[in-house]
Design an enzyme around this catalytic site. Structure first.
Site: not given
Ligand code: IMP
Length: 205
Positions: A21, A78, A182
């Site tokens: 995503g 992050d 978005k």
């Molecule tokens: P990361 O990949 O360690 O930064 O984890 C971020 C987590 O935050 C993701 O797995 C999602 O659950 C949540 N997250 C971050 N950005 C979004 C977004 O744009 N939409 C929905 N959830 C998000």
């Protein structure tokens, strides 16, 4: 080590993420800049453990690992979902609330359950980007998108907590917006706009 160093337009960078995503969002958001993105997953890089307790710390861990492994500049993100009534949680633990199988239904239900009957629905998505070079220099930019938690979840676009977040000024959830809509207001879109302004050399006029 932080620096004022900038990326040149047309340069190739690694996106230090295995999240499909995010890759789609970054490619769309950086399309105009001429920066070519290859993802950590496409290069078969291992995912480092995110052991820091801040968005900055975890972004640095991911970008530095990818830059050192590939010899290319690396960009990481992050991000997380911060709910006011939960003192900012899940925050840096947003991905972990979905468990080992990445079950977002479970994660959204936990947000709902822990909020209980709280009248305070305020929430924000936060994204911190880290650009790291193989020599260990780093630059950071941040973006926030304020809004409210909605229940039940709505919409089938996007990813993560999108179905339970309504951005300020809209009545639709993030998961009911097109990706262009978005990206125009999202935390990641805002962090990337700042990234382009401060970390990429502008075109000569
Ligand atoms: P990361 O990949 O360690 O930064 O984890 C971020 C987590 O935050 C993701 O797995 C999602 O659950 C949540 N997250 C971050 N950005 C979004 C977004 O744009 N939409 C929905 N959830 C998000």
């Amino acid at each position: 080590m932080s620096s004022e160093r900038r990326l040149q337009r047309g340069e190739r960078i690694v996106l230090a993420s295995h999240n499909k995503g995010k890759l789609v969002e970054f490619r769309a958001l950086l399309a105009e800049s001429g920066i070519e993105i290859v993802s950590a997953a496409e290069l078969g890089l291992a995912e480092p453990e995110e052991t820091a307790d801040s968005f900055e710390g975890n972004a640095a861990i991911k970008a530095l690992a990818a830059a050192k492994a590939t010899g290319l500049p690396a960009l990481s993100d992050d991000s997380g979902f911060c709910v006011a009534a939960l003192d900012g949680r899940p925050g840096v633990y947003s991905a972990r609330w979905a468990g080992p199988d990445g079950n977002m239904t479970l994660a959204m239900q936990r947000v709902h359950d822990e909020m209980g009957a709280s009248p305070d629905k305020k929430a924000a998505f936060v994204a911190v980007l880290c650009l790291a070079w193989p020599d260990g220099t780093t630059r950071f930019t941040e973006g926030r998108c304020e809004g409210e938690v909605c229940w039940p979840p709505r919409g089938d676009q996007g990813h993560g907590y999108d179905p339970i977040f309504v951005p300020q000024g809209d009545c639709r959830s993030f998961a009911e917006l097109s990706s262009d809509e978005k990206n125009a207001t999202s935390h990641r879109g805002r962090a990337l706009t700042r990234f382009l302004q401060s970390c990429v050399t502008p075109d000569p006029v």
